[in-house]
Write a protein that holds these residues in place. Sequence first.
Motif, short mmCIF file in Angstrom:
data_model
loop_
_atom_site.label_atom_id
_atom_site.label_comp_id
_atom_site.label_asym_id
_atom_site.label_seq_id
_atom_site.Cartn_x
_atom_site.Cartn_y
_atom_site.Cartn_z
N VAL A 187 -4.55 -36.99 5.92
CA VAL A 187 -5.98 -36.99 5.60
C VAL A 187 -6.77 -37.05 6.89
O VAL A 187 -6.53 -37.91 7.75
N ILE B 118 -3.14 -41.63 2.38
CA ILE B 118 -2.39 -41.28 1.17
C ILE B 118 -0.96 -41.00 1.58
O ILE B 118 -0.71 -40.19 2.48
N SER C 88 -10.39 -41.24 -1.09
CA SER C 88 -8.94 -41.10 -1.26
C SER C 88 -8.58 -40.82 -2.71
O SER C 88 -7.74 -39.97 -3.03
N ALA D 137 -8.34 -44.66 3.73
CA ALA D 137 -8.26 -43.35 3.08
C ALA D 137 -6.86 -42.77 3.12
O ALA D 137 -6.63 -41.65 2.63
#
Length: 486
Positions: free
Chosen positions: A420, A415, A478, A413
């Motif tokens: 996150v 980024i 994501s 997930a």
Amino acid sequence: MNVPIRRVATIALLMVLALMVSTTIIQVFRAPDISADPRNKRTIYEQYGRARGPIVVEGDSIAKSEPVDDPYQYQREYTDGELYAPVTGFYSLVNGSTGIEAAEDDYLSGTADDLWFTRIKDLLTGNTPQGSSVELTLNAAAQQAAWDGLGDQVGAVVAIEPATGKILAMVSKPSYDPNVLADHDLGAASDSYSALVDDDTDPLINRAIAGDTYPPGSTFKLVTSAAALESGDYEPDTVIPAPDVYQYPNSTAVLPNFGGEQCDPSGEQTLAEALEISCNTAFAELAVAIGEDALREQAEAFGYDTDLSIPMTVTPSRFPATDDLDEAGLARAGIGQGDVFATPLEIAMTSAAIANGGEQMQPYLVDTVRSPDLDVVSQTAPQTLRQSVSSETASELTEMMLGVVEDGTGTAAQISGVEVAGKSGTAQHGDGTENPHAWFTAFAPADNPQVAVAVIVEDGGSQGSEATGGSVSAPIASAVIQAVLG
């Protein structure tokens, strides 16, 4: 006046009174039922004889009424029907209505009490009556990202703006085309509906909020962690037992960790480390240690066992009843298994509450209702549902969830340039022989959350028995986050 004449006059008077009473009953007391009777063609012609208001996303109509050359005058038309069907629902002559079409029918049809002035103005000016437009909170890019991310897999995605409760995305797959149900060929519309009802994949069910709820798996460890932190007896760095297997109380059965793995060679680790790698045995022991009352109260503080409308009715997520919960059941509940069940919306609401400093907002889909001349009839104001956890606990949970994405089960997930916070889940269901459901929930940016998301892919999706929430669902989460952040 002789007796026969008096008798005739009395009978005539009684007949007049009976006629007056029956007419009054029909015109006043039974009028609503008669109007609502689906066999009443006059009511149907009246409903379809005026333009129903559009359902709008970011200025574009995703459902609108188009003129047609038949006695009904207007037919509902859906743009990107399958993409938005779980939200819009359908409006059909023969099959009724669902979704926003049903929940906001008074506004869309123009019959809401709020629109009485508009109706009077139309009457005086001779304007053709129209319904109001209903503007949704959805983010078109996030909706598309969720749709594309699920691909051909069965599941659902929900995204929420933590500070307001606005629902930014709501996708359920498989979906359906509401246009075939809105068709004025009643036979064809009826056949299409029957085919959808008979479809084993249940495309008419909005999996994000309804139908059979899901065991939340390890996403529920956020609730167990919150209960521990809120008790005051635990901190993120508190060391807790993390054995290789957990022996269920009063049972010969044992609970292993995912894949039979070892959480820590020492048999113990910190609460933060246990969440980072999603250690089953640690959270099973933790649930029993903190007790049923604390875990139940924390689940309810996040919205379990509570009715909810968005404005469609949401199936309540459930924490097991006391009568069904012994210590073994409590251990299973602590890892989101057993008799714990949740909707994807509930999992998104849990993350959103943590993202919002512990304050859980009422989720909603309708932003604004406008009259045909674009005056604002209704504007939804953000509303606090409850304080799920303290701001301190929310901050600690955020740091723990950051660890999940940075170094734990949720690295897919990540980024670039965005922090996150997330949690994966891999949930067993049925008799245990089915492939596990794959969960992921997250919010971002961690220091200024703009979106919280929950993803479920049923039966492991394309990865089947090898699926984990971190590998299957985290990339979808994501993509939705990136769509919202732009």
